[in-house]
Design an enzyme around this catalytic site. Structure first.
Site, PDB file in Angstrom:
ATOM      1  N   PHE A  58      -3.292   4.100  15.029  1.00 35.73           N
ATOM      2  CA  PHE A  58      -3.679   5.427  14.540  1.00 35.73           C
ATOM      3  C   PHE A  58      -2.529   6.087  13.770  1.00 35.73           C
ATOM      4  CE2 PHE A  58      -4.611   9.963  14.873  1.00 35.73           C
ATOM      5  CZ  PHE A  58      -5.960  10.001  14.578  1.00 35.73           C
ATOM      6  N   GLU A  59      -1.306   5.802  14.178  1.00 33.65           N
ATOM      7  CA  GLU A  59      -0.117   6.427  13.553  1.00 33.65           C
ATOM      8  C   GLU A  59       0.375   5.666  12.324  1.00 33.65           C
ATOM      9  OE1 GLU A  59      -0.279   6.078  17.034  1.00 33.65           O
ATOM     10  OE2 GLU A  59      -0.828   8.194  17.159  1.00 33.65           O
ATOM     11  N   ALA A  81      -2.875  -4.109  15.818  1.00 32.60           N
ATOM     12  CA  ALA A  81      -3.940  -4.868  16.482  1.00 32.60           C
ATOM     13  C   ALA A  81      -4.775  -3.888  17.292  1.00 32.60           C
ATOM     14  CB  ALA A  81      -3.345  -5.939  17.388  1.00 32.60           C
ATOM     15  N   ILE A  83      -7.929  -3.704  19.599  1.00 29.61           N
ATOM     16  CA  ILE A  83      -8.761  -4.638  20.369  1.00 29.61           C
ATOM     17  C   ILE A  83      -9.807  -3.846  21.141  1.00 29.61           C
ATOM     18  CG2 ILE A  83      -8.743  -6.459  22.120  1.00 29.61           C
ATOM     19  CD1 ILE A  83      -5.800  -7.009  21.322  1.00 29.61           C
ATOM     20  N   HIS A  89     -13.443   4.185  22.042  1.00 28.22           N
ATOM     21  CA  HIS A  89     -12.108   4.490  21.502  1.00 28.22           C
ATOM     22  C   HIS A  89     -11.739   3.559  20.346  1.00 28.22           C
ATOM     23  CE1 HIS A  89      -8.284   6.545  21.894  1.00 28.22           C
ATOM     24  NE2 HIS A  89      -7.656   5.399  21.853  1.00 28.22           N
ATOM     25  N   ARG A 128      -5.701 -15.049  15.690  1.00 28.77           N
ATOM     26  CA  ARG A 128      -5.295 -14.606  14.344  1.00 28.77           C
ATOM     27  C   ARG A 128      -3.808 -14.264  14.254  1.00 28.77           C
ATOM     28  NH1 ARG A 128     -10.207 -14.288  15.470  1.00 28.77           N
ATOM     29  NH2 ARG A 128     -11.847 -14.372  13.899  1.00 28.77           N
TER      30      ARG A 128
HETATM   31  N1  INI Z   1      -3.773   1.520  19.295  1.00 27.10           N
HETATM   32  C1  INI Z   1      -3.703   0.269  18.795  1.00 27.10           C
HETATM   33  O1  INI Z   1      -2.857  -0.006  17.934  1.00 27.10           O
HETATM   34  N2  INI Z   1      -4.567  -0.686  19.236  1.00 27.10           N
HETATM   35  C2  INI Z   1      -5.509  -0.438  20.185  1.00 27.10           C
HETATM   36  O2  INI Z   1      -6.269  -1.362  20.554  1.00 27.10           O
HETATM   37  C3  INI Z   1      -5.597   0.879  20.718  1.00 27.10           C
HETATM   38  N3  INI Z   1      -6.594   1.177  21.709  1.00 27.10           N
HETATM   39  O3  INI Z   1      -7.473   0.357  21.958  1.00 27.10           O
HETATM   40  O4  INI Z   1      -6.559   2.248  22.311  1.00 27.10           O
HETATM   41  C4  INI Z   1      -4.689   1.853  20.247  1.00 27.10           C
HETATM   42  N4  INI Z   1      -4.719   3.120  20.729  1.00 27.10           N
HETATM   43  C5  INI Z   1      -3.625   4.055  20.544  1.00 27.10           C
HETATM   44  C6  INI Z   1      -3.724   4.816  19.239  1.00 27.10           C
HETATM   45  O5  INI Z   1      -3.442   3.980  18.118  1.00 27.10           O
HETATM   46  C7  INI Z   1      -2.723   5.969  19.196  1.00 27.10           C
HETATM   47  O6  INI Z   1      -1.425   5.473  19.305  1.00 27.10           O
HETATM   48  C8  INI Z   1      -2.954   6.999  20.322  1.00 27.10           C
HETATM   49  O7  INI Z   1      -4.298   7.409  20.354  1.00 27.10           O
HETATM   50  C9  INI Z   1      -2.044   8.257  20.092  1.00 27.10           C
HETATM   51  O8  INI Z   1      -2.386   8.904  18.881  1.00 27.10           O
END
Ligand code: INI
Length: 160
Positions: A58-59, A81, A83, A89, A128
């Site tokens: 997300f970041e 990644a 998953i 979520h 992968r």
């Molecule tokens: N972030 C990932 O990079 N991969 C994931 O599978 C994942 N899941 O499944 O929750 C994930 N969540 C964290 C998200 O990217 C943020 O870091 C968090 O929500 C804070 O903003």
């Protein structure tokens, strides 16, 4: 006869930044290894690589956008990644990561590459990340090298 503009796969002298997420690090570390190996085996020097870590996929976009606009790199490669779990979520994180990376690419003048796995299972991600389905980090680096070379050859905006 037409004009064709193509990017070559030569990384010598190129500088790239990676944005790699720490979430699912056991996968993203393999993607990064594959990407660095690809860069070096196409003539690049590892000293010309910068790795930026972010908490999760997300970041990735906000860091990628900053790096892409800095003017310091020939391209930015996003590695993550996402998953699938038992809640929705996954869908939010994967969609925002992909949309954000695309937006960062369009808002900058260097290629921003999508090397984020979005899989239904850990097994698919492992496949992968350097096992039976190859290494998507390597593939992302190939795209970055090709696009960086292509960008140098494309006419600037407004050119005739
Ligand atoms: N972030 C990932 O990079 N991969 C994931 O599978 C994942 N899941 O499944 O929750 C994930 N969540 C964290 C998200 O990217 C943020 O870091 C968090 O929500 C804070 O903003």
């Amino acid at each position: 006869m037409h004009t064709e503009i193509i990017g070559n796969l030569q990384a010598k002298g190129r500088r790239f930044a990676f944005v790699a997420s720490r979430f699912n690090d056991f996968i993203t570390a393999r993607l990064l290894e594959g990407a660095i190996d690809c860069f070096c085996r196409h003539g690049g020097d590892e000293k010309d690589l910068t790795v930026v870590r972010v908490p999760g996929a997300f970041e990735i976009p906000i860091a990628a956008a900053r790096l892409a606009k800095s003017g310091k790199y020939d391209g930015v490669i996003c590695l993550g990644a996402v998953i699938r779990g038992s809640t929705p979520h996954f869908d939010y994180v994967a969609a925002e990561s992909a949309k954000g990376i695309a937006a960062a690419a369009l808002a900058s003048d260097v290629p921003v590459i999508f090397g984020v796995l979005t899989t239904d299972s850990i097994e698919q991600a492992v496949e992968r990340a350097g096992t039976k389905a190859g290494n998507k980090g390597w593939d992302a680096m190939m795209s970055a090298i090709e696009m960086a070379d292509l960008f140098e050859k494309l006419p600037p905006a407004g050119a005739k």
